[in-house]
Design a protein around this motif. Sequence first.
Motif, PDB file in Angstrom:
ATOM      1  N   PHE A  40       0.780  -1.164   0.018  1.00  0.00           N
ATOM      2  CA  PHE A  40      -0.040   0.011  -0.141  1.00  0.00           C
ATOM      3  C   PHE A  40       0.932   1.250  -0.101  1.00  0.00           C
ATOM      4  O   PHE A  40       1.861   1.264   0.732  1.00  0.00           O
ATOM      5  N   SER A  41       0.681   2.086  -0.878  1.00  0.00           N
ATOM      6  CA  SER A  41       1.192   3.464  -1.054  1.00  0.00           C
ATOM      7  C   SER A  41       0.341   4.393  -1.460  1.00  0.00           C
ATOM      8  O   SER A  41      -0.447   4.276  -2.020  1.00  0.00           O
ATOM      9  N   GLY A  42       0.603   5.564  -0.892  1.00  0.00           N
ATOM     10  CA  GLY A  42      -0.400   6.824  -1.399  1.00  0.00           C
ATOM     11  C   GLY A  42      -1.597   7.030  -0.445  1.00  0.00           C
ATOM     12  O   GLY A  42      -1.695   6.286   0.772  1.00  0.00           O
ATOM     13  N   GLU A  43      -2.492   7.902  -0.824  1.00  0.00           N
ATOM     14  CA  GLU A  43      -3.592   8.288  -0.111  1.00  0.00           C
ATOM     15  C   GLU A  43      -4.572   6.925  -0.043  1.00  0.00           C
ATOM     16  O   GLU A  43      -5.085   6.660  -0.991  1.00  0.00           O
ATOM     17  N   ALA A  44      -5.486   7.181   0.969  1.00  0.00           N
ATOM     18  CA  ALA A  44      -6.644   6.104   1.120  1.00  0.00           C
ATOM     19  C   ALA A  44      -7.673   6.332   0.622  1.00  0.00           C
ATOM     20  O   ALA A  44      -8.412   5.581  -0.232  1.00  0.00           O
ATOM     21  N   VAL A  45      -8.112   7.740   0.179  1.00  0.00           N
ATOM     22  CA  VAL A  45      -9.168   8.481  -0.553  1.00  0.00           C
ATOM     23  C   VAL A  45      -8.673   9.420  -1.484  1.00  0.00           C
ATOM     24  O   VAL A  45      -7.992  10.293  -1.288  1.00  0.00           O
ATOM     25  N   VAL A  46      -9.031   9.141  -2.799  1.00  0.00           N
ATOM     26  CA  VAL A  46      -8.609   9.745  -3.925  1.00  0.00           C
ATOM     27  C   VAL A  46      -9.779  10.395  -4.716  1.00  0.00           C
ATOM     28  O   VAL A  46     -10.638   9.517  -5.057  1.00  0.00           O
ATOM     29  N   SER A  47      -9.790  11.661  -5.029  1.00  0.00           N
ATOM     30  CA  SER A  47     -10.842  11.886  -5.915  1.00  0.00           C
ATOM     31  C   SER A  47     -10.503  11.590  -7.539  1.00  0.00           C
ATOM     32  O   SER A  47      -9.342  11.898  -7.772  1.00  0.00           O
ATOM     33  N   VAL A  48     -11.494  11.307  -8.111  1.00  0.00           N
ATOM     34  CA  VAL A  48     -11.376  10.850  -9.387  1.00  0.00           C
ATOM     35  C   VAL A  48     -11.755  11.942 -10.391  1.00  0.00           C
ATOM     36  O   VAL A  48     -12.943  12.378 -10.268  1.00  0.00           O
ATOM     37  N   PRO A  49     -10.795  12.052 -11.159  1.00  0.00           N
ATOM     38  CA  PRO A  49     -11.025  13.377 -12.302  1.00  0.00           C
ATOM     39  C   PRO A  49     -12.428  13.179 -13.293  1.00  0.00           C
ATOM     40  O   PRO A  49     -12.311  11.913 -13.818  1.00  0.00           O
ATOM     41  N   THR A  50     -13.325  13.874 -13.306  1.00  0.00           N
ATOM     42  CA  THR A  50     -14.324  13.601 -14.256  1.00  0.00           C
ATOM     43  C   THR A  50     -14.443  14.729 -15.222  1.00  0.00           C
ATOM     44  O   THR A  50     -13.922  15.788 -14.920  1.00  0.00           O
TER      45      THR A  50
END
Length: 88
Positions: free
Chosen positions: A69-79
């Motif tokens: 696991f690496s990075g943020e737990a919640v990421v906003s997806v670009p739309t």
Amino acid sequence: MPEHRIGRAPSSNFWLRAMILAPSAASMTSTVFGDTDMTILRSYFSKPTATVAMAFSEDPHAGLACDQFSGEAVVSVPTTPFMTAALR
């Protein structure tokens, strides 16, 4: 000693028995008579207001790794919103 036979259950479904006895589900076909009523699928044919922005890349997993696991737990997806041409 009397012979006991296993009878079919009263709620036995013909199609369920056919699936169990068929050598392969791929060999089974069905036929539809008449026109197909597609009105129940109407909500799936509506144009969406936005879509997830995607692009082609050499990396099919976009840098994702399954062993750590690496990075943020919640990421906003670009739309990207859909733009409709104005009718005159």
